[in-house]
Design a protein around this motif. Structure first.
Motif, short mmCIF file in Angstrom:
data_model
loop_
_atom_site.label_atom_id
_atom_site.label_comp_id
_atom_site.label_asym_id
_atom_site.label_seq_id
_atom_site.Cartn_x
_atom_site.Cartn_y
_atom_site.Cartn_z
N LYS A 40 -20.46 25.47 4.43
CA LYS A 40 -21.28 26.41 3.65
C LYS A 40 -22.77 26.21 3.94
O LYS A 40 -23.51 27.18 4.15
N ASN B 269 -23.67 27.47 7.57
CA ASN B 269 -23.65 28.93 7.65
C ASN B 269 -24.83 29.54 6.90
O ASN B 269 -25.40 30.54 7.36
N GLU C 92 -21.92 33.74 9.11
CA GLU C 92 -20.76 32.87 9.14
C GLU C 92 -20.33 32.60 10.58
O GLU C 92 -19.71 33.43 11.23
N LYS D 221 -16.22 27.94 10.71
CA LYS D 221 -15.12 28.11 9.75
C LYS D 221 -14.35 26.81 9.52
O LYS D 221 -13.63 26.69 8.55
#
Length: 98
Positions: free
Chosen positions: A81, A84, A90, A93
């Motif tokens: 988080k 990103n 984003e 992942k």
């Protein structure tokens, strides 16, 4: 061939067009992720970091400390988080700590 931009185009628009036409976004994302890791983790973690590499949407981080690797493994989602958010899109992942 790329469309010609007018002489009044902003430099940012020209650079975005250049990156898009030459398909350089993946390389730019790799550099952005490495920079974000260094900025967010600070000197303590960076001193134990050997390599930060982005392959696809997975971030691979090689660490020299097993204890640090274990500690960071508890906060993988937070790391994803933070990176990103720092980049503004984003890109990451998953995080693999080795």
């Amino acid at each position: 061939m790329a469309k010609r931009l007018s002489n009044e185009s902003a430099i940012g628009d020209i650079l975005k067009e250049f990156i898009q036409v030459n398909k350089l976004q993946d390389g730019m994302d790799k550099i952005d992720v490495q920079h974000a890791w260094k900025m967010l983790m600070g000197n303590g973690v960076n001193s134990y970091t050997k390599e930060v590499m982005l392959k696809g949407s997975t971030l691979y981080v090689s660490l020299t400390s097993a204890v640090l690797r274990e500690e960071l493994s508890y906060g993988k989602q937070k790391i994803i988080k933070m990176i990103n958010e720092e980049i503004g899109k984003e890109v990451v992942k998953d995080v693999i700590l080795r």
